[in-house]
Design a protein around this motif. Structure first.
Motif: not given
Length: 210
Positions: A141-147, A163-175
């Motif tokens: 999921v998306r990291a916590v710190t701004p950097g 990586a077959a459409g993989c995104h590393v910055s998604r806020p999945t927990g919030e969704w």
């Protein structure tokens, strides 16, 4: 909407990467994810079937959806060697050909990062769960710190193509929390524990359909 998303190179490489991750702690994460699951289970994006051996005996059936044909074939082979009954099907997360309120548990394991419309996919998972049913999730999921978030967003310029459409910055927990679920438990951790890996931030959690 086609049920097949073809990524032949990724389908050959991913099982090897996952085997290495399992030895480094990923297998224990799958045990944690599925501990206490029972009844009829839908697994979304089952890949090559890495979760199948981790289902407890209280699970009566697993319906495993996988859109990539190479991974799906591996999942069929894995299902044949698993004690819990597993039926592997083609399908896409945003348009599940399954009845309303027909599952006790839904499992999203390292998949919501790569679906085209994760919010719609969560809506579909909620639809097929019975009231009070569980969504069990294990996602990077998306990291916590701004950097770290900036690093992930820069990475997402090219990462999905590799990586077959993989995104590393998604806020999945919030969704998940905004999609008609009440989060019952959730654990955030780094895996692997490296600032150089943009996919390191992870969540394991259980949410209940409202």
């Amino acid at each position: 909407m086609t049920a097949d998303h073809v990524h032949p190179i990724f389908a050959r490489i991913y099982p090897r990467l996952d085997a290495a991750a399992a030895r480094a702690g990923g297998a224990a994460h799958r045990d944690e994810l599925l501990a206490g699951a029972r009844g009829r289970v839908l697994e979304l994006g089952a890949g090559h079937g890495a979760n199948f051996a981790h289902y407890p005996a209280e699970v009566t059936e697993v319906v495993a959806i996988e859109p990539e044909p190479g991974l799906r074939a591996r999942a069929v082979a894995a299902a044949a060697a698993t004690a819990v009954p597993v039926a592997v099907r083609a399908g896409v997360a945003e348009d599940l050909d399954l009845d309303d309120a027909s599952f006790d548990v839904a499992v999203a394991s390292l998949v919501l990062c790569s679906v085209g419309d994760p919010v719609r996919a969560l809506s579909e998972l909620r639809r097929v769960l019975r009231p009070g049913g569980e969504l069990r999730y294990y996602e990077h999921v998306r990291a916590v710190t701004p950097g770290a978030v900036r690093f992930q967003k820069y990475t997402d310029v090219f990462w999905p193509y590799l990586a077959a459409g993989c995104h590393v910055s998604r806020p999945t927990g919030e969704w998940i929390a905004r999609s008609g679920f009440t989060v019952r438990s959730e654990r955030r951790f780094a895996f692997p524990d490296s600032r150089l890996n943009p996919a390191s931030p992870h969540l394991i959690g259980v949410a209940v359909r409202d």
